[in-house]
Design a protein around this motif. Sequence first.
Motif, PDB file in Angstrom:
ATOM      1  N   UNK A  28      -4.488 -18.825  46.232  1.00  0.00           N
ATOM      2  CA  UNK A  28      -4.646 -18.140  47.521  1.00  0.00           C
ATOM      3  C   UNK A  28      -3.671 -16.973  47.641  1.00  0.00           C
ATOM      4  N   UNK A  29      -2.496 -17.095  47.006  1.00  0.00           N
ATOM      5  CA  UNK A  29      -1.510 -16.023  47.038  1.00  0.00           C
ATOM      6  C   UNK A  29      -1.971 -14.861  46.164  1.00  0.00           C
ATOM      7  N   UNK A  30      -2.584 -15.171  45.036  1.00  0.00           N
ATOM      8  CA  UNK A  30      -3.124 -14.121  44.169  1.00  0.00           C
ATOM      9  C   UNK A  30      -4.179 -13.306  44.912  1.00  0.00           C
ATOM     10  N   UNK A  31      -5.068 -14.031  45.628  1.00  0.00           N
ATOM     11  CA  UNK A  31      -6.098 -13.334  46.394  1.00  0.00           C
ATOM     12  C   UNK A  31      -5.497 -12.487  47.509  1.00  0.00           C
ATOM     13  N   UNK A  32      -4.410 -12.973  48.105  1.00  0.00           N
ATOM     14  CA  UNK A  32      -3.757 -12.220  49.176  1.00  0.00           C
ATOM     15  C   UNK A  32      -3.172 -10.916  48.645  1.00  0.00           C
ATOM     16  N   UNK A  70     -14.233  -9.395  44.176  1.00  0.00           N
ATOM     17  CA  UNK A  70     -14.272  -9.987  45.518  1.00  0.00           C
ATOM     18  C   UNK A  70     -13.394  -9.228  46.504  1.00  0.00           C
ATOM     19  N   UNK A  71     -12.406  -8.484  45.971  1.00  0.00           N
ATOM     20  CA  UNK A  71     -11.502  -7.694  46.817  1.00  0.00           C
ATOM     21  C   UNK A  71     -11.853  -6.216  46.802  1.00  0.00           C
ATOM     22  N   UNK A 103      -3.505  -4.892  48.052  1.00  0.00           N
ATOM     23  CA  UNK A 103      -3.749  -3.719  47.212  1.00  0.00           C
ATOM     24  C   UNK A 103      -4.996  -2.979  47.679  1.00  0.00           C
ATOM     25  N   UNK A 104      -6.064  -3.734  47.927  1.00  0.00           N
ATOM     26  CA  UNK A 104      -7.322  -3.122  48.345  1.00  0.00           C
ATOM     27  C   UNK A 104      -7.187  -2.374  49.667  1.00  0.00           C
ATOM     28  N   UNK A 105      -6.404  -2.935  50.577  1.00  0.00           N
ATOM     29  CA  UNK A 105      -6.277  -2.343  51.916  1.00  0.00           C
ATOM     30  C   UNK A 105      -5.313  -1.168  51.976  1.00  0.00           C
ATOM     31  N   UNK A 106      -4.368  -1.088  51.046  1.00  0.00           N
ATOM     32  CA  UNK A 106      -3.325  -0.062  51.135  1.00  0.00           C
ATOM     33  C   UNK A 106      -3.328   0.956  49.996  1.00  0.00           C
ATOM     34  N   UNK A 107      -4.130   0.729  48.960  1.00  0.00           N
ATOM     35  CA  UNK A 107      -4.180   1.659  47.841  1.00  0.00           C
ATOM     36  C   UNK A 107      -4.882   2.949  48.258  1.00  0.00           C
ATOM     37  N   UNK A 108      -4.301   4.088  47.884  1.00  0.00           N
ATOM     38  CA  UNK A 108      -4.932   5.374  48.157  1.00  0.00           C
ATOM     39  C   UNK A 108      -6.320   5.438  47.516  1.00  0.00           C
ATOM     40  N   UNK A 109      -7.222   6.244  48.059  1.00  0.00           N
ATOM     41  CA  UNK A 109      -8.597   6.296  47.534  1.00  0.00           C
ATOM     42  C   UNK A 109      -8.678   6.501  46.027  1.00  0.00           C
ATOM     43  N   UNK A 135      -4.408  -2.098  34.767  1.00  0.00           N
ATOM     44  CA  UNK A 135      -4.477  -1.066  35.790  1.00  0.00           C
ATOM     45  C   UNK A 135      -5.797  -1.233  36.530  1.00  0.00           C
ATOM     46  N   UNK A 136      -5.737  -1.305  37.862  1.00  0.00           N
ATOM     47  CA  UNK A 136      -6.945  -1.489  38.668  1.00  0.00           C
ATOM     48  C   UNK A 136      -7.033  -0.390  39.716  1.00  0.00           C
ATOM     49  N   UNK A 137      -8.230  -0.215  40.263  1.00  0.00           N
ATOM     50  CA  UNK A 137      -8.443   0.780  41.298  1.00  0.00           C
ATOM     51  C   UNK A 137      -9.543   0.282  42.235  1.00  0.00           C
ATOM     52  N   UNK A 138      -9.880   1.080  43.222  1.00  0.00           N
ATOM     53  CA  UNK A 138     -10.985   0.710  44.110  1.00  0.00           C
ATOM     54  C   UNK A 138     -12.294   0.685  43.325  1.00  0.00           C
TER      55      UNK A 138
END
Length: 397
Positions: A4-8, A124-125, A13-19, A178-181
């Motif tokens: 659950x912490x990993x998903x959090x 999922x994120x 990251x999804x909510x705050x990462x620049x486009x 390395x991940x992105x939107x």
Amino acid sequence: MPKFFQNAILSVISNHLNPNGVAYISYNVYPGWKVKDIIRKIMLKAWEKSQNMEFVREALKIYYKFITYTEQMDQYSYDLRAYASLKLHIEMVLEMPDYYLTHEFLESFNESLYFDDFVSMLDSSELAYLGEYNFSDIVAFDLGFNEADKFIKENFDSHIESEFWMDMFLGRIFRQSIVTHKSTKASLGSDEIGASALAKLHLMASFIKKDDAYFTKAGKRMNEQYNWLYEVFNKMYPASISLAELVRVVQGEVRLSAYAGMVQVLGLTGLGSTVSVKKYEKITYKPKFSRLKPAILPYLSYFANTKEPVIGFADEFGQNHPIVPAEAFVAMKFDGINSKADIAKYLKKQIKAGKFRLDARTGADARKKDDELIKIYIDDLENLLTQMHFFEYFSPS
């Protein structure tokens, strides 16, 4: 950390990462960590019994000796044979300091996962996998075993699928991804990196030449086909060079192999080469022409005034370099005003007062040496600051 912490974390990251931003995530992966799970369980049981790291280490040593003993038996059981790979991992674990073992093996939660499960969590994120931080998924794209490489390419042609199978064949333990939107990844259109993309990257690397061969600082022997390229990097270092710049300075047949050679060096990222999206120059020290970057001074001051720093002395790429407090004081003298002769006078006074020794870099007692040794020391320190890209050009007002 628990699932659950990993998903959090992925949600943050999804909510705050620049486009167009990217995020770095390191994590333990299966199948490699399956072996380490066994070691972790042994260590946890020993820790629960004793709360003592020496006892934990002793348990591992006895386990190691038992595996070695059973290897010498005439009737070596099938079950024990499957444990043979544990020996190498135990050897590495026993070399690690206590603080590392506590973090890596004795934490309450240690949720490793397979690569495809990690990708599903990203999806999922609303995130997507781009690649590994050191480009290993791009430049080391096959196993070198034709039958296995053919099997993967013919049946699992996507980037994600091929990486999963590479993990399974190689028994990977750890990934640095390395991940992105997801939307940003979709806009790229392709996972492939070609000459046009590579031409935008700037690489820095240096190699050790022994006879007619070139080696990384870690001892990896390089492909002799690109010896000419390694020499170009050595002459440029610590300045960077891009593929576009490279093809302008070489001629003939070697020009055709420039791309393949650059891919080889790119594959050393984190192991002997550094990659950047901007150009880096080799800036040496010259009063009224170059100086330490002002932003570096507080950083040096920390090391100058801290006997036991809690961080390593590193450049902006995270590469650590050795330094002692007294050296940090000397480094701060490269301010664009002092000449190297001025710095030598300061250093000579410090040595005479018994406040400084050159042992750290020369291996000798500086109080018994002459001005030439001080000059060599200052040149060496300047070279270190140059390699760390700590100098900038400036014009005094």
